[in-house]
Motif scaffolding. Structure first.
Motif, PDB file in Angstrom:
ATOM      1  N   VAL A 186       0.825  -1.208   0.000  1.00 15.56           N
ATOM      2  CA  VAL A 186       0.000   0.000   0.000  1.00 15.56           C
ATOM      3  C   VAL A 186       0.864   1.264   0.000  1.00 15.56           C
ATOM      4  O   VAL A 186       0.796   2.083  -0.918  1.00 15.56           O
ATOM      5  N   PHE A 187       1.694   1.436   1.021  1.00 17.35           N
ATOM      6  CA  PHE A 187       2.440   2.687   1.167  1.00 17.35           C
ATOM      7  C   PHE A 187       3.485   2.878   0.065  1.00 17.35           C
ATOM      8  O   PHE A 187       3.834   4.001  -0.270  1.00 17.35           O
ATOM      9  N   THR A 188       3.996   1.788  -0.489  1.00 19.80           N
ATOM     10  CA  THR A 188       5.026   1.890  -1.534  1.00 19.80           C
ATOM     11  C   THR A 188       4.443   1.940  -2.932  1.00 19.80           C
ATOM     12  O   THR A 188       5.096   2.445  -3.846  1.00 19.80           O
ATOM     13  N   GLY A 202       0.576   2.046  -3.530  1.00 19.99           N
ATOM     14  CA  GLY A 202      -0.877   2.148  -3.537  1.00 19.99           C
ATOM     15  C   GLY A 202      -1.415   3.492  -3.982  1.00 19.99           C
ATOM     16  O   GLY A 202      -0.712   4.310  -4.588  1.00 19.99           O
ATOM     17  N   ALA A 203      -2.672   3.733  -3.646  1.00 19.32           N
ATOM     18  CA  ALA A 203      -3.382   4.927  -4.099  1.00 19.32           C
ATOM     19  C   ALA A 203      -2.752   6.214  -3.587  1.00 19.32           C
ATOM     20  O   ALA A 203      -2.871   7.270  -4.227  1.00 19.32           O
ATOM     21  N   HIS A 204      -2.101   6.160  -2.414  1.00 23.36           N
ATOM     22  CA  HIS A 204      -1.475   7.347  -1.835  1.00 23.36           C
ATOM     23  C   HIS A 204       0.045   7.254  -1.900  1.00 23.36           C
ATOM     24  O   HIS A 204       0.754   7.736  -1.014  1.00 23.36           O
ATOM     25  N   ASN A 205       0.551   6.642  -2.948  1.00 22.29           N
ATOM     26  CA  ASN A 205       1.987   6.423  -3.101  1.00 22.29           C
ATOM     27  C   ASN A 205       2.738   7.745  -3.249  1.00 22.29           C
ATOM     28  O   ASN A 205       2.560   8.470  -4.223  1.00 22.29           O
ATOM     29  N   ARG A 206       3.587   8.037  -2.260  1.00 23.59           N
ATOM     30  CA  ARG A 206       4.501   9.183  -2.352  1.00 23.59           C
ATOM     31  C   ARG A 206       5.869   8.716  -1.868  1.00 23.59           C
ATOM     32  O   ARG A 206       6.533   9.370  -1.078  1.00 23.59           O
ATOM     33  N   CYS A 207       6.263   7.544  -2.362  1.00 22.61           N
ATOM     34  CA  CYS A 207       7.432   6.831  -1.840  1.00 22.61           C
ATOM     35  C   CYS A 207       8.611   6.874  -2.807  1.00 22.61           C
ATOM     36  O   CYS A 207       8.438   6.708  -4.019  1.00 22.61           O
TER      37      CYS A 207
END
Length: 586
Positions: free
Chosen positions: A431-433, A435-440
Motif C-alpha cells: 500500500v504505502f510503496t 498504492g493509491a497514496h503512493n509518495r514513496c
C-alpha cells in the motif's frame, strides 16, 4: 436457583475446554511427516524451537520437505546443511548480520542443484499465501513484471493486461502449505494465539495451511486473558493443532511484546548471529556446532542452558527502549579516520535524497539494507532538521521509525519503540510503496546494475547465486522512483545484467563512490551528471576517466558534470553515529 443466577450462569464467559498443550517433541511427532510442505511463519521472529525439534527428529531420514519460509537465515540454514529439504520457496537466502550477503551453505546448495529454489519477493510471497487463505486461486500484483523472476516462476505467475485499465499486471497462484509453524507471544490451552507487530508476512500461511498450525509461545494464558487482548489475537483456536510453551523460542531472534503485560520481551542475539554465520564458512565447524547445539540437546530448554543465564538476561535487557545507550558506550572510536570510499558514497547519496525528496514531494522512504539504509537514515534526519518530514519504512512493517545510534542493522529491534505505526508487509510494500497514496522513494543496493537501472541480486553468472530479491523487486516496481547505491567496478556496473531481479524502469539515480549517474527526462540510460572531487588534485578529466574505466558500458557524460565536494566533518560524524564499528562503512 434464582432466575438472575441462572441467567448469570448461562451467559458467564467460560474458559476454553479443549486442551491442545503438548511438548514440541510430541507436536512434531504427531503432525509433521516426510514429504510435507512446511510453512514457517516469519513475523518479527519465527519458531526456532520448532525447527530444532524437526532437525532432531528427522536428521538422517531424508524427509524431503518443502520449506516455505520468507527468509532463509541464521540457524534455519541447518535444515539445508543436513539435507532435510528438497525444495525451498522463499524471497531471500543469506546472512543478515552484521551485514547482508550470501550464506555459503545456501549458496552451494542452490548452485549445485542439491536443493530446488523457488524465488519470490517479500510482497509476492505472502500474496500467494493470502490467496490460499481466502480460498482464491490467485491474487494480482505489479511486482515481478519486467523481471527474470517472472520468467522463472512461469508455472505459478501469469502476466496479463489489466482488464480494467492499460497497465501490465501479474497473477500469483495460491500456495497451500501442509502445516504451518508460528511463534507467538502467548496462547490459551485451546490455541487462541497472541502475536504482536511488526507482523511482516503476517499469518496468512497459518490461515492457508491444510493441516492447521503448530504454535509455540512464550507463555500459556487463560481465555480471560485472551479476551482482554483480543485486538492482538491473530490465530483462532480452531485452526491450531498444538500449543507448545517454549520461552525464548525465537532465539536467536527476539520478541517484541508491545505492552502485553506479564510477558517479558527480548532482543535479537546479534553476537550469536555473527558467530553462526562465521561457522557457515567451514562445513566441518558447522557440522560440529549442529551436533553439539541441536542434536545432543534433547530440548530447546537444554539449548538455552548452553547459552547461559547471563546471556538470556542481557537479551531481556536489550528489549528496553534505552538499551541503545549501552551499545553506544561500547562503540569503537572512528572519529579521527579520514572518510573512506563507502562513507563518501553514502553521504553523497544522502545529499541527493535530500535534494530529490522535497522537490518531488515524496513523504515516505523505503530502503534496502546496508549502505542504502544508512543513506536513507541520514537523509531523514537532514530533512527533519530543515523542516521537511519524510517517514522511514521497513518492509517488515515499521512505519515512521527514528533509528537510534550505535547499530546500523536495518531490522534493529532497538528501533521498534520509535515507530509511529507497526503493521505488516501488505501495508508497507503493498500500500504505502505502490498504492493509491503512493509518495514513496525507494533506496536500494544490489549485486550488479546495468545502464538501464536493472538490478541483479540473484544470479550474477551461470551457476552462481547471491541472496535473492528480498523486497527489492517490490520497491523498484512500486515506488514512484528509486535510487540505487552501489560501489562501482566493471564487474558490477554492466551493459546488461545477466539476471534481472528488479527492473530498472523507475530507477532514476545511481550513486557510486566516484559519482552520480542519472537518467535524463525521456531517456532509459544513465549518464554521468556529477563526479566526486575526493582530493584537491583531482581534475575533471581524471575523475571522468576513472569512472569510465570502471564502467561496463560506453558511458555518456553531460557537458559540464558537477564537481561534488567530499563529506564535511559534521556530515561524516553524524553518519558514523549509526555505524561506529564500521560494519557497513569500512
Amino acid at each position: 436457583m434464582k432466575k438472575g443466577e441462572m441467567i448469570n450462569d448461562i451467559f458467564a464467559l467460560p474458559e476454553e475446554q479443549e486442551d491442545k498443550v503438548m511438548s514440541i517433541s510430541d507436536a512434531v511427532s504427531r503432525f509433521i511427516s516426510p514429504g510435507m510442505k512446511i510453512h514457517v511463519a516469519v513475523t518479527h521472529n519465527c519458531s526456532y524451537a520448532a525447527l530444532h525439534e524437526i532437525i532432531r527428529q528427522f536428521n538422517g531420514k531424508n524427509p524431503e520437505f518443502t520449506l516455505i519460509m520468507r527468509g532463509i537465515r541464521d540457524t534455519v540454514i541447518c535444515l539445508l546443511r543436513l539435507g532435510l529439504v528438497r525444495k525451498v520457496i522463499t524471497a531471500f537466502s543469506g546472512n543478515v548480520y552484521p551485514w547482508y550477503g550470501p550464506n555459503r551453505v545456501a549458496k552451494e546448495a542452490y548452485e549445485k542443484g542439491g536443493i530446488e529454489l523457488e524465488e519470490w519477493t517479500i510482497l509476492t510471497f505472502p500474496l500467494r499465501l493470502m490467496a490460499a487463505a481466502m480460498g482464491l486461486p490467485f491474487l494480482p500484483t505489479r511486482s515481478l513484471i519486467g523481471s527474470d523472476l517472472a520468467r522463472l516462476n512461469g508455472t505459478h505467475f501469469h502476466p496479463l493486461d489489466d482488464p480494467f485499465g492499460s497497465e501490465r499486471i501479474g497473477l500469483v497462484e495460491a500456495l497451500f502449505p501442509d502445516i504451518s509453524i508460528v511463534h507467538g507471544v502467548a496462547a490459551d490451552r485451546a490455541g487462541n494465539t497472541i502475536l504482536t507487530a511488526p507482523y511482516s508476512e503476517s499469518v496468512w500461511g497459518a490461515k492457508a495451511s491444510k493441516g492447521g498450525v503448530i504454535v509455540t509461545v512464550e507463555k500459556l494464558v487463560s481465555t480471560s486473558f485472551i479476551r482482554a487482548h483480543s485486538h492482538v489475537v491473530k490465530i483462532p483456536a480452531y485452526m491450531v493443532r498444538a500449543v507448545s510453551v517454549e520461552p525464548f523460542g525465537a532465539h536467536p531472534g527476539g520478541l517484541w511484546v508491545q505492552g502485553v503485560e506479564g510477558i517479558e520481551g527480548y532482543g535479537e542475539d546479534y553476537t550469536f548471529m555473527s558467530w553462526f554465520n562465521d561457522l557457515c564458512q567451514d562445513p566441518a565447524a558447522l557440522d560440529k556446532w549442529i551436533e553439539e547445539w541441536i542434536l545432543k540437546c534433547p530440548s530447546f530448554t537444554s539449548y538455552l542452558k548452553k547459552l547461559g543465564d547471563d546471556r538470556l538476561e542481557e537479551l531481556s535487557a536489550a528489549a528496553h527502549p534505552d538499551y541503545w545507550h549501552k551499545k553506544w558506550a561500547e562503540r569503537g572510536d572512528n572519529s579521527q579516520k579520514k572518510p573512506g570510499p563507502t562513507e563518501i558514497m553514502v553521504v553523497t547519496a544522502a545529499r541527493k535524497l535530500m535534494e530529490i525528496i522535497p522537490k518531488e514531494g515524496y513523504r515516505t522512504i523505503l530502503s534496502g539494507a546496508g549502505t542504502a539504509n544508512l543513506a536513507a537514515w541520514t537523509a531523514k534526519y537532514g530533512l527533519e532538521s530543515a523542516g521537511y518530514e519524510a517517514e522511514l519504512m521497513v518492509e517488515l512493517g515499521y512505519f515512521g521509525n527514528s533509528p537510534r545510534p550505535g547499530e546500523p542493522f536495518l531490522l534493529n529491534y532497538g528501533n521498534f519503540h520509535t515507530c509511529k505505526m507497526m503493521t505488516d508487509t501488505l501495508d508497507t510494500l503493498g500500500v504505502f510503496t505502490c498504492g493509491a497514496h503512493n509518495r514513496c522513494i525507494g533506496v536500494l543496493g544490489g549485486g550488479q546494475v546495468d545502464k538501464r537501472g536493472n538490478i541483479n541480486s540473484s544470479w550474477p553468472a551461470q551457476g552462481r547465486y547471491l541472496t535473492g530479491s528480498g523486497g527489492a523487486n517490490d520497491v523498484a516496481t512500486g515506488a514512484k522512483e528509486t535510487m540505487v547505491i552501489m560501489a562501482q567496478s566493471r564487474e558490477r556496473y554492466l551493459e546488461k545484467v545477466p539476471f534481472i531481479t528488479a527492473p530498472g524502469e523507475k530507477v532514476r539515480t545511481l550513486v557510486s563512490q566516484w559519482g552520480i549517474f542519472e537518467k535524463p527526462h525521456g531517456s532509459e540510460e544513465f549518464v554521468l551528471t556529477a563526479y566526486i572531487k575526493d582530493s584537491p588534485e583531482l581534475t575533471e578529466d581524471s575523475a571522468v576517466r576513472r569512472i569510465k574505466e570502471n564502467c561496463g558500458w560506453e558511458l555518456k557524460v553531460v557537458p559540464r558534470p558537477e564537481a561534488i565536494s567530499p563529506p564535511k566533518e559534521e556530515e561524516l560524524s553524524f553518519l558514523r553515529l549509526f555505524d561506529p564499528n564500521g560494519y557497513y562503512l569500512r
